[in-house]
Design an enzyme around this catalytic site. Structure first.
Site, PDB file in Angstrom:
ATOM      1  N   ARG A   1      -5.274  10.563   3.755  1.00 24.60           N
ATOM      2  CA  ARG A   1      -4.066  11.289   4.137  1.00 24.60           C
ATOM      3  C   ARG A   1      -3.091  11.378   2.967  1.00 24.60           C
ATOM      4  O   ARG A   1      -2.440  12.400   2.760  1.00 24.60           O
ATOM      5  CB  ARG A   1      -3.435  10.533   5.312  1.00 24.60           C
ATOM      6  CG  ARG A   1      -1.959  10.742   5.531  1.00 24.60           C
ATOM      7  CD  ARG A   1      -1.668  11.883   6.427  1.00 24.60           C
ATOM      8  NE  ARG A   1      -0.234  12.146   6.469  1.00 24.60           N
ATOM      9  CZ  ARG A   1       0.260  13.266   6.973  1.00 24.60           C
ATOM     10  NH1 ARG A   1      -0.538  14.183   7.454  1.00 24.60           N
ATOM     11  NH2 ARG A   1       1.561  13.486   6.999  1.00 24.60           N
TER      12      ARG A   1
ATOM     13  N   ASP B   1       4.167   0.371  12.282  1.00 24.53           N
ATOM     14  CA  ASP B   1       2.969  -0.256  11.711  1.00 24.53           C
ATOM     15  C   ASP B   1       2.791  -1.698  12.176  1.00 24.53           C
ATOM     16  O   ASP B   1       1.746  -2.291  11.950  1.00 24.53           O
ATOM     17  CB  ASP B   1       3.019  -0.224  10.171  1.00 24.53           C
ATOM     18  CG  ASP B   1       2.966   1.194   9.656  1.00 24.53           C
ATOM     19  OD1 ASP B   1       3.296   1.401   8.473  1.00 24.53           O
ATOM     20  OD2 ASP B   1       2.631   2.094  10.441  1.00 24.53           O
TER      21      ASP B   1
ATOM     22  N   CYS C   1      -6.355   9.646   8.115  1.00 27.00           N
ATOM     23  CA  CYS C   1      -5.760   8.875   9.203  1.00 27.00           C
ATOM     24  C   CYS C   1      -5.971   9.529  10.573  1.00 27.00           C
ATOM     25  O   CYS C   1      -5.845  10.731  10.714  1.00 27.00           O
ATOM     26  CB  CYS C   1      -4.258   8.752   8.951  1.00 27.00           C
ATOM     27  SG  CYS C   1      -3.726   7.074   9.194  1.00 27.00           S
TER      28      CYS C   1
ATOM     29  N   ILE D   1       7.099   6.944  17.293  1.00 24.83           N
ATOM     30  CA  ILE D   1       6.839   7.708  16.065  1.00 24.83           C
ATOM     31  C   ILE D   1       5.573   8.543  16.186  1.00 24.83           C
ATOM     32  O   ILE D   1       5.554   9.721  15.851  1.00 24.83           O
ATOM     33  CB  ILE D   1       6.712   6.745  14.842  1.00 24.83           C
ATOM     34  CG1 ILE D   1       7.900   5.802  14.745  1.00 24.83           C
ATOM     35  CG2 ILE D   1       6.469   7.550  13.572  1.00 24.83           C
ATOM     36  CD1 ILE D   1       9.187   6.415  14.260  1.00 24.83           C
TER      37      ILE D   1
ATOM     38  N   ARG E   1      -2.499  14.825  11.863  1.00 25.50           N
ATOM     39  CA  ARG E   1      -1.289  14.498  11.094  1.00 25.50           C
ATOM     40  C   ARG E   1      -0.732  15.762  10.432  1.00 25.50           C
ATOM     41  O   ARG E   1      -1.149  16.146   9.351  1.00 25.50           O
ATOM     42  CB  ARG E   1      -1.575  13.429  10.038  1.00 25.50           C
ATOM     43  CG  ARG E   1      -1.992  12.097  10.602  1.00 25.50           C
ATOM     44  CD  ARG E   1      -0.827  11.305  11.183  1.00 25.50           C
ATOM     45  NE  ARG E   1       0.059  10.735  10.195  1.00 25.50           N
ATOM     46  CZ  ARG E   1      -0.207   9.630   9.495  1.00 25.50           C
ATOM     47  NH1 ARG E   1      -1.340   9.017   9.665  1.00 25.50           N
ATOM     48  NH2 ARG E   1       0.658   9.172   8.616  1.00 25.50           N
TER      49      ARG E   1
ATOM     50  N   ARG F   1      -8.896  -0.513   4.078  1.00 28.48           N
ATOM     51  CA  ARG F   1      -7.988   0.506   3.504  1.00 28.48           C
ATOM     52  C   ARG F   1      -6.618  -0.073   3.211  1.00 28.48           C
ATOM     53  O   ARG F   1      -5.911   0.390   2.329  1.00 28.48           O
ATOM     54  CB  ARG F   1      -7.801   1.648   4.520  1.00 28.48           C
ATOM     55  CG  ARG F   1      -8.828   2.715   4.492  1.00 28.48           C
ATOM     56  CD  ARG F   1      -8.424   3.832   5.442  1.00 28.48           C
ATOM     57  NE  ARG F   1      -7.071   4.283   5.115  1.00 28.48           N
ATOM     58  CZ  ARG F   1      -6.221   4.755   6.017  1.00 28.48           C
ATOM     59  NH1 ARG F   1      -6.551   4.801   7.281  1.00 28.48           N
ATOM     60  NH2 ARG F   1      -5.022   5.153   5.664  1.00 28.48           N
TER      61      ARG F   1
ATOM     62  N   LYS G   1       0.846  -1.206   0.000  1.00 24.58           N
ATOM     63  CA  LYS G   1       0.000   0.000   0.000  1.00 24.58           C
ATOM     64  C   LYS G   1       0.879   1.253   0.000  1.00 24.58           C
ATOM     65  O   LYS G   1       0.683   2.170  -0.782  1.00 24.58           O
ATOM     66  CB  LYS G   1      -0.882   0.002   1.255  1.00 24.58           C
ATOM     67  CG  LYS G   1      -1.543   1.324   1.580  1.00 24.58           C
ATOM     68  CD  LYS G   1      -2.441   1.253   2.788  1.00 24.58           C
ATOM     69  CE  LYS G   1      -1.736   1.533   4.080  1.00 24.58           C
ATOM     70  NZ  LYS G   1      -1.371   2.928   4.338  1.00 24.58           N
ATOM     71  N   ASN G   2       1.924   1.241   0.854  1.00 26.45           N
ATOM     72  CA  ASN G   2       2.719   2.463   1.028  1.00 26.45           C
ATOM     73  C   ASN G   2       3.744   2.675  -0.070  1.00 26.45           C
ATOM     74  O   ASN G   2       4.502   3.651  -0.031  1.00 26.45           O
ATOM     75  CB  ASN G   2       3.362   2.473   2.420  1.00 26.45           C
ATOM     76  CG  ASN G   2       2.294   2.648   3.489  1.00 26.45           C
ATOM     77  OD1 ASN G   2       1.142   2.991   3.174  1.00 26.45           O
ATOM     78  ND2 ASN G   2       2.630   2.369   4.725  1.00 26.45           N
TER      79      ASN G   2
HETATM   80  C1  EPZ Z   1       4.311   6.753   6.522  1.00 25.90           C
HETATM   81  O1  EPZ Z   1       3.517   7.781   7.076  1.00 25.90           O
HETATM   82  C2  EPZ Z   1       3.378   5.567   6.341  1.00 25.90           C
HETATM   83  N1  EPZ Z   1       2.293   5.945   5.453  1.00 25.90           N
HETATM   84  C3  EPZ Z   1       2.800   5.167   7.695  1.00 25.90           C
HETATM   85  O2  EPZ Z   1       2.000   4.015   7.498  1.00 25.90           O
HETATM   86  C4  EPZ Z   1       3.952   4.809   8.623  1.00 25.90           C
HETATM   87  O3  EPZ Z   1       3.417   4.504   9.903  1.00 25.90           O
HETATM   88  C5  EPZ Z   1       4.900   6.011   8.730  1.00 25.90           C
HETATM   89  O4  EPZ Z   1       5.364   6.390   7.422  1.00 25.90           O
HETATM   90  C6  EPZ Z   1       6.103   5.722   9.604  1.00 25.90           C
HETATM   91  O5  EPZ Z   1       6.779   4.610   9.119  1.00 25.90           O
HETATM   92  C7  EPZ Z   1       2.525   5.991   4.119  1.00 25.90           C
HETATM   93  O6  EPZ Z   1       3.622   5.766   3.639  1.00 25.90           O
HETATM   94  C8  EPZ Z   1       1.342   6.335   3.267  1.00 25.90           C
HETATM   95  P1  EPZ Z   1       6.111  10.072   8.900  1.00 25.90           P
HETATM   96  P2  EPZ Z   1       4.096   9.278   7.181  1.00 25.90           P
HETATM   97  O7  EPZ Z   1       6.048  11.371   8.212  1.00 25.90           O
HETATM   98  O8  EPZ Z   1       5.117   9.499   6.151  1.00 25.90           O
HETATM   99  C9  EPZ Z   1       5.532  13.609  11.879  1.00 25.90           C
HETATM  100  C10 EPZ Z   1       0.064   2.725   7.700  1.00 25.90           C
HETATM  101  O9  EPZ Z   1      -0.464   2.216   8.687  1.00 25.90           O
HETATM  102  N2  EPZ Z   1       5.335  14.557  10.787  1.00 25.90           N
HETATM  103  O10 EPZ Z   1       7.301   9.180   8.675  1.00 25.90           O
HETATM  104  O11 EPZ Z   1       2.929  10.187   7.246  1.00 25.90           O
HETATM  105  C11 EPZ Z   1       4.395  12.588  12.016  1.00 25.90           C
HETATM  106  O12 EPZ Z   1       3.305  13.136  12.740  1.00 25.90           O
HETATM  107  C12 EPZ Z   1       0.588   4.137   7.768  1.00 25.90           C
HETATM  108  O13 EPZ Z   1       0.260   2.171   6.588  1.00 25.90           O
HETATM  109  C13 EPZ Z   1       5.311  15.915  11.092  1.00 25.90           C
HETATM  110  O14 EPZ Z   1       5.427  16.304  12.251  1.00 25.90           O
HETATM  111  O15 EPZ Z   1       4.798   9.244   8.575  1.00 25.90           O
HETATM  112  C14 EPZ Z   1       5.071  11.466  12.780  1.00 25.90           C
HETATM  113  O16 EPZ Z   1       5.035  11.741  14.171  1.00 25.90           O
HETATM  114  C15 EPZ Z   1       0.272   4.770   9.104  1.00 25.90           C
HETATM  115  N3  EPZ Z   1       5.133  16.819  10.102  1.00 25.90           N
HETATM  116  C16 EPZ Z   1       6.521  11.544  12.294  1.00 25.90           C
HETATM  117  O17 EPZ Z   1       6.652  12.772  11.586  1.00 25.90           O
HETATM  118  C17 EPZ Z   1       5.007  16.449   8.780  1.00 25.90           C
HETATM  119  O18 EPZ Z   1       4.875  17.321   7.900  1.00 25.90           O
HETATM  120  C18 EPZ Z   1       6.933  10.465  11.328  1.00 25.90           C
HETATM  121  O19 EPZ Z   1       5.858  10.299  10.444  1.00 25.90           O
HETATM  122  C19 EPZ Z   1       5.034  15.057   8.483  1.00 25.90           C
HETATM  123  C20 EPZ Z   1       5.209  14.145   9.493  1.00 25.90           C
END
Ligand code: EPZ
Length: 420
Positions: free
Chosen positions: A92, A307, A116, A329, A123, A400, A22-23
């Site tokens: 998202r 995840d 999400c 995270i 987020r 999803r 998916k990702n």
């Molecule tokens: C990706 O989300 C994945 N989603 C998530 O999978 C996964 O849990 C996550 O990476 C961590 O591995 C997709 O790839 C579609 P991050 P992402 O930015 O990129 C903060 C699932 O279940 N942050 O690496 O959105 C954020 O809040 C999903 O398949 C900011 O603060 O995660 C988090 O605390 C859930 N500002 C941290 O960074 C921003 O602009 C890391 O999140 C962006 C992120």
């Protein structure tokens, strides 16, 4: 809302094939905006968010042919710079369209991405906006309505991620493909899906090096050509099914997967007593006799993936001893665990980022609501273990990310049915 009805207490057996990630798919689709030629994608998972991505791309004016696990996309005739708010605020990863739109058209309007429920607030996307500004874009926000990002001319930049972000790494990497000059991204995420995305874009003529390491260098090119891509297997599906087999003390063979993408989980399996064999694209989980508790702290790749935290919490309810689980995270990704106490789990929340689980405990079927995608699959695993019947509502959250989960689990001998 649809729900799953599960009768637990039975072992599973047989084989289950993993679907496309998916990702990975949810980035490859918007990446098609970077090229005016036809893009072909194979091994797509047939899940809700892939459908939403195609709807959003079609609304922009792209031509899409999606049949089963393959699709062709042509974005030559995209005729607007605004992401349809009614579509974009439903998931998202609509935010993944912003970078490619900015790179191709120099302008994009979009709503705050919805979907999400985990992570601080709704987020945050502050890092996306910071990255686009680093490329010379202006960002205007109509609070609560939309963001308007505009750049008469994007400039190559050097950007250091203040925190590691998977989608922002992917977003800035995609955007930089069409910005002339050398862009250097530092403190990048290193997930396999990022390497796969870079490999795919390079096959279309991009010049990306270092994907999968903390430093990615992109030499901008004038345009990208046609491309054909096979979505990599979903490592989180793989890990979820491996944990499901271990938690139900079943022998299950997982095929079409990449065990090297879940070495952090396999390392833990070695410590807690889960026996397995693996090949390049298969993983055989053997019948587990006794599980030992083991502490886990989630970490960016290649560490233990956030995840898989939810399924792992369920596994620890069946393990001997005390396990401390730390979620580093996201802010709200352990909230769902209070539901497990209702099922009989002995679990204590120390603070929003840490729970302690004492096992093993018997679980009893309950009526539950799936709060998010990964807690949803964890509740399914809990239902498969629990005595009696478990009802899981709001399974849209599970659909999803897990294609036709009930049908696939039925083939493993699970007593699960879907009630609309
Ligand atoms: C990706 O989300 C994945 N989603 C998530 O999978 C996964 O849990 C996550 O990476 C961590 O591995 C997709 O790839 C579609 P991050 P992402 O930015 O990129 C903060 C699932 O279940 N942050 O690496 O959105 C954020 O809040 C999903 O398949 C900011 O603060 O995660 C988090 O605390 C859930 N500002 C941290 O960074 C921003 O602009 C890391 O999140 C962006 C992120």
């Amino acid at each position: 809302m649809s729900k799953f009805i599960i009768t637990g207490g039975r072992k599973l057996s047989g084989e289950i094939a993993v679907k496309g990630a998916k990702n990975a798919a949810l980035k490859i689709i918007p990446a098609a905006i970077l090229s005016e030629e036809t893009i072909t994608i194979h091994n797509l998972p047939q899940i809700e968010d892939v459908g939403k991505s195609f709807d959003l791309l079609t609304d922009l004016g792209a031509e899409i042919k999606w049949a089963g696990t393959s699709a062709t996309i042509n974005t030559k005739n995209i005729n607007k710079i605004e992401l349809n708010p009614k579509l974009a605020d439903k998931f998202r990863t609509s935010v993944m369209f912003v970078g490619p739109m900015l790179a191709r058209f120099g302008e994009v309007k979009f709503p705050h991405p919805g979907g999400c429920v985990i992570g601080a607030g709704s987020r945050p996307i502050d890092l996306f906006l910071e990255g686009f500004k680093a490329f010379g874009a202006m960002v205007k926000e109509e609070p609560g309505k939309y963001y308007h990002v505009k750049a008469p001319k994007l400039q190559a930049a050097e950007f250091f991620f203040p925190l590691v972000s998977v989608t922002v790494t992917e977003s800035l990497m995609m955007t930089a493909c069409l910005i002339s000059g050398r862009t250097i991204l530092r403190n990048c995420a290193m997930e396999p899906e990022i390497e796969a995305l870079a490999e795919y874009l390079n096959k279309q003529g991009a010049k990306i090096s270092g994907a999968g390491t903390p430093t990615i260098i992109i030499e901008g090119v004038a345009k990208l050509n046609a491309g054909s891509f096979e979505v990599i297997p979903d490592r989180i599906e793989t890990g979820s099914f491996a944990i499901m087999a271990a938690a139900t003390k079943s022998a299950v063979k997982i095929t079409n997967c990449r065990p090297e993408h879940i070495l952090s989980l396999l390392g833990i399996f070695d410590k807690i007593g889960v026996a397995y064999e693996k090949g390049r694209d298969w993983l055989l989980i053997k019948e587990t006799k006794e599980l030992k508790a083991y502490d886990v702290r989630t970490h960016e790749y290649p560490g233990f993936p956030t995840d898989l935290q939810s399924p792992y919490v369920i596994l620890m309810t069946q393990a001997n001893g005390t396990a401390l689980i730390q979620e580093t995270i996201y802010d709200r990704r352990l909230i769902w665990t209070d539901m497990l106490s209702q099922m009989g789990a002995n679990i204590v929340m120390c603070d929003p980022h840490r729970v302690v689980i004492n096992g093993p405990t018997k679980l009893y079927g309950k009526k539950l609501i799936s709060p998010d995608l990964r807690a949803g699959i964890a509740l399914v695993i809990a239902g498969l273990i629990a005595k009696g019947t478990t009802e899981i509502d709001n399974i849209y959250q599970i659909d999803r990310g897990y294609e036709k989960l009930d049908e696939r689990l039925k083939k493993l001998g699970a007593l699960i049915s879907r009630v609309d």
